[in-house]
Design an enzyme around this catalytic site. Structure first.
Site, PDB file in Angstrom:
ATOM      1  N   ASP A   1       0.942  -0.995   0.063  1.00 28.83           N
ATOM      2  CA  ASP A   1      -0.078   0.001  -0.021  1.00 28.83           C
ATOM      3  C   ASP A   1       0.873   1.366   0.025  1.00 28.83           C
ATOM      4  O   ASP A   1       1.010   2.004   0.899  1.00 28.83           O
ATOM      5  CB  ASP A   1      -1.088   0.080   1.178  1.00 28.83           C
ATOM      6  CG  ASP A   1      -2.199   0.896   1.122  1.00 28.83           C
ATOM      7  OD1 ASP A   1      -2.108   1.394  -0.121  1.00 28.83           O
ATOM      8  OD2 ASP A   1      -2.949   1.086   1.943  1.00 28.83           O
TER       9      ASP A   1
ATOM     10  N   CYS B   1     -33.560  11.078  31.717  1.00 27.20           N
ATOM     11  CA  CYS B   1     -32.958   9.625  31.206  1.00 27.20           C
ATOM     12  C   CYS B   1     -34.097   9.213  30.292  1.00 27.20           C
ATOM     13  O   CYS B   1     -35.321   9.179  30.638  1.00 27.20           O
ATOM     14  CB  CYS B   1     -32.942   8.894  32.469  1.00 27.20           C
ATOM     15  SG  CYS B   1     -32.690   7.296  32.225  1.00 27.20           S
TER      16      CYS B   1
ATOM     17  N   CYS C   1     -35.878   6.208  32.109  1.00 29.26           N
ATOM     18  CA  CYS C   1     -36.777   6.510  33.655  1.00 29.26           C
ATOM     19  C   CYS C   1     -37.091   7.852  33.704  1.00 29.26           C
ATOM     20  O   CYS C   1     -37.784   8.209  34.707  1.00 29.26           O
ATOM     21  CB  CYS C   1     -36.059   5.804  34.657  1.00 29.26           C
ATOM     22  SG  CYS C   1     -34.720   6.908  35.399  1.00 29.26           S
TER      23      CYS C   1
ATOM     24  N   CYS D   1     -27.577   8.926  34.549  1.00 29.92           N
ATOM     25  CA  CYS D   1     -28.915   9.040  35.057  1.00 29.92           C
ATOM     26  C   CYS D   1     -28.767   9.120  36.310  1.00 29.92           C
ATOM     27  O   CYS D   1     -28.007   8.306  37.097  1.00 29.92           O
ATOM     28  CB  CYS D   1     -29.598   7.790  34.438  1.00 29.92           C
ATOM     29  SG  CYS D   1     -31.087   7.407  35.349  1.00 29.92           S
TER      30      CYS D   1
END
Ligand code: IVH
Length: 682
Positions: free
Chosen positions: A128, A417, A420, A435
């Site tokens: 390469d 969150c 929740c 959270c």
């Protein structure tokens, strides 16, 4: 006429000194560029080179034609000259799979007559770097051209001359009018890493990969800069001047090696199966190579058959590249979703327009954390480069800011969150958002439940982890408060396989027993980040009861031993998440209780200096230290006559010896645990 200094030694002495220096320099070039394993420092190398230059300046008529000092002056070139190739430099077709390989081999068979079916193939690494064509006239290096557009290339002779592993004189080819050799210029991985490291140290721009670095080096107008770049040349074909007794590609490469060129390793095979096996081998071991490759090149080995097969418009029919699936690709970031981990951390996940990277379709990519989004300067709608190597998970390598659409949207941290809806916090200076609903959040439920029932927390040993998780999965337990509601599910529980009437009763008894607890245990059981057992103890000592702790300000929390900025904020935020308070209130309503905590004012270990050594099995040394400090002891790192007690765990060494020799009291772990128990620390 002869103005040379008078020679004190015969010519052959000088020549042999020169030859010796040349051999040593070539060896070090090989070690540095090919093996990537230099055995002397750059300055030592320069010293040797200077010695050779000095001899050459003193005896120019003895200068050896293959001297590696035959490099360039440092005059910048005005620009590169455009020169037409004698023979066009074509490219190669590609195959990416076994089926495509078979199709390539079938096309070859179709064009070959019956007597040449299933020819031998020669396989090389696909280096390469950049293709160059080199010319040697009567064995002396004379010109190097880039591939350019294939027809016309740029004259980079002076830059190529600085490549240390390139032979500039081929003693065996002085009778060949013109030898044209083609191959690849590349930068070995180690040299690339060094170059980028230096660039960082100097505050300069780094190169994205070794290929770019090699290309950038060859484009330098000042050959002195190119000379300082760690480039190497690998030959892969002889296009003019090949001796007629060489009739195969593998023979041509052997010839190149004989002339002193580096080549790629070579392997031959006839069947697709064997070619595939070699490819798999190369793919597996490519990361061990000192340079980068992007696949394998498969060539019909017989030069006569190559000639019969000829060329399509831009590529030979007799060769193809069997490429590795690209390990990076560019695609669009469509959206960002936030996932909540089991300990409450919010991880942004990038939703991508699906793209194939390294042979696998990628449509999601982790963005790690909010800080990473800022570091990348990422917006929704951006084009991003995705990288993936081997089994490594895909990641965003960079953002193409130039391609940003006008309706790109900035990425905001959610305020609540996604699982929740409790508040999300990002502590100052931290990359990870969290959270705060640790007791309530479904994403964190399993962790919270397991911690809550553990021996050092609420100690509900009759409720094993497996059952706890099963009850959670069945939807019987969502938060820790539901543990105390389990008796309402008695009918369901007794029917579960593996749980009889008796064990359900035992379980309920253990749950009931755990209701009478202590304040430190309860605080610890809440699972607030950073609040381990000893911090829980310190909080209980400082606040005496839960309402005072719940209402405590950050400053008040910071005054508690062991509580730093981050933990203070974690505690503060925890008690501000409404859902957590609901769970705590439910626990109390369901019967969890404790006595207000009165700290002992006269601490039992007041005035004593302790030393902790060796390995403890029940806790880490830091935790042991925190307990001792909470009981009033000072903890020191070294044993002296003033040491009151040495706590010696397993494999205690010199400190224990010293304690024994000084007659200091030594406690083992079980005696220590008994002491902690006695003072309600466990
Ligand atoms: S042979 C007619 N052999 O791949 C073209 N090429 O995609 C014959 N390359 O431009 C080329 N390693 O720069 C050949 N062992 C190898 C190679 C190789 C790398 C490069 C070369 C060429 C490109 C074609």
């Amino acid at each position: 006429m002869n103005d040379l200094p008078k020679q004190t030694s015969p010519n052959h002495d000088i020549v042999s000194q020169m030859r010796q220096l040349i051999t040593v320099l070539k060896q070090h070039n090989h070690a540095y560029y090919v093996l990537d394993n230099p055995t002397i420092s750059d300055s030592e190398y320069d010293d040797i080179r200077k010695r050779l230059i000095a001899l050459e300046e003193q005896y120019p008529q003895l200068r050896q034609p293959d001297s590696p000092t035959d490099s360039v002056g440092d005059k910048p070139l005005p620009a590169f000259m455009q020169i037409k190739h004698d023979i066009a430099m074509l490219s190669l077709g590609n195959v990416f799979s076994y089926d495509e390989l078979i199709a390539f081999m079938r096309r070859i068979n179709d064009r070959l007559d019956q007597s040449h079916q299933n020819p031998e193939y020669e396989m090389e690494l696909k280096l390469d770097g950049l293709a160059v064509s080199l010319k040697y006239v009567h064995g002396k290096f004379s010109q190097a051209l880039t591939r350019g557009d294939g027809r016309v290339g740029e004259d980079i002779t002076l830059n190529i001359k600085t490549i240390r592993n390139l032979p500039l004189f081929l003693p065996k080819c002085t009778n060949i009018d013109l030898l044209e050799i083609r191959g690849e210029v590349l930068m070995p991985k180690a040299g690339f890493a060094r170059l980028n490291k230096q660039a960082i140290e100097r505050g300069e721009k780094t190169f994205a990969n070794p290929r770019n670095a090699a290309a950038g080096s060859l484009r330098q107008l000042n050959p002195a800069i190119a000379a300082a770049r760690p480039l190497a040349f690998f030959g892969y074909s002889v296009n003019q001047g090949l001796p007629s007794d060489i009739t195969s590609q593998s023979g041509a490469l052997a010839y190149l090696r004989e002339l002193g060129f580096e080549t790629t390793p070579v392997q031959t095979a006839r069947s697709a199966k064997d070619i595939q096996a070699y490819y798999d081998d190369v793919a597996r071991t490519r990361s061990d190579l000192p340079f980068e490759i992007d696949g394998m090149v498969i060539k019909v080995n017989s030069l006569a058959l190559q000639e019969d097969l000829g060329f399509l418009s831009r590529e030979p029919r007799w060769a193809t590249a069997y490429k590795f699936a690209a390990e990076s690709a560019v695609t669009r970031l469509m959206a960002v979703e936030w996932q909540v981990g089991r300990t409450g951390q919010l991880t942004p996940v990038g939703k991508l327009e699906p793209v194939s990277v390294g042979g696998v379709t990628v449509s999601n990519v982790t963005l790690h954390n909010f800080g990473e989004i800022g570091r990348l300067g990422l917006m929704v709608g951006d084009m991003v480069s995705i990288h993936r190597a081997g089994d490594v998970i895909p990641k965003v390598g960079g953002v193409m800011v130039d391609l940003r659409p006008s309706d790109a949207q900035s990425i905001e941290l959610p305020t609540s969150c996604p699982v929740c809806e409790s508040p999300v916090v990002l502590p100052e200076g931290e990359a990870l958002a969290r959270c705060t609903g640790g007791l309530f959040c479904a994403a964190q439920a399993k962790e919270a439940l397991i911690h809550f029932v553990s021996r050092r927390a609420m100690d509900i040993d009759g409720l094993g982890k497996q059952w706890l998780i099963s009850f959670h999965d069945m939807g019987l337990i969502k938060t820790v408060a539901d543990i105390y509601r389990l008796p309402t599910h008695q009918q369901t529980l007794v029917t579960l396989e593996g749980l009889g009437e008796k064990s359900v009763q035992n379980m309920f008894a253990a749950i009931e027993k755990s209701k009478a607890t202590t304040l430190p245990r309860f605080i610890f059981a809440l699972g607030i980040r950073g609040v381990g057992e000893s911090t829980a103890m310190n909080l209980a000592t400082a606040f005496g009861d839960l309402p005072q702790l719940q209402q405590a300000s950050i400053d008040k929390l910071l005054s508690v031993p062991d509580v730093g900025e981050i933990t203070a904020h974690n505690i503060y935020d925890f008690f501000r998440a409404v859902h957590n308070i609901e769970v705590i209130n439910a626990l109390i309503t369901l019967g969890v209780h404790w006595q207000p905590f009165t700290a002992q004012t006269d601490l039992p270990l007041d005035g004593q200096t302790w030393v902790v050594t060796g390995t403890l099995s029940a806790m880490g040394r830091d935790e042991a230290k925190a307990h001792l400090q909470a009981l009033g002891a000072k903890v020191s790192g070294s044993v002296s006559a003033k040491t009151a007690v040495v706590l010696a765990g397993e494999k205690a060494g010199s400190k224990l010896d010293k304690a024994n020799s000084l007659g200091v009291t030594v406690l083992d772990e079980s005696a220590f645990l008994a002491l902690l128990h006695e003072h309600q620390r466990t």
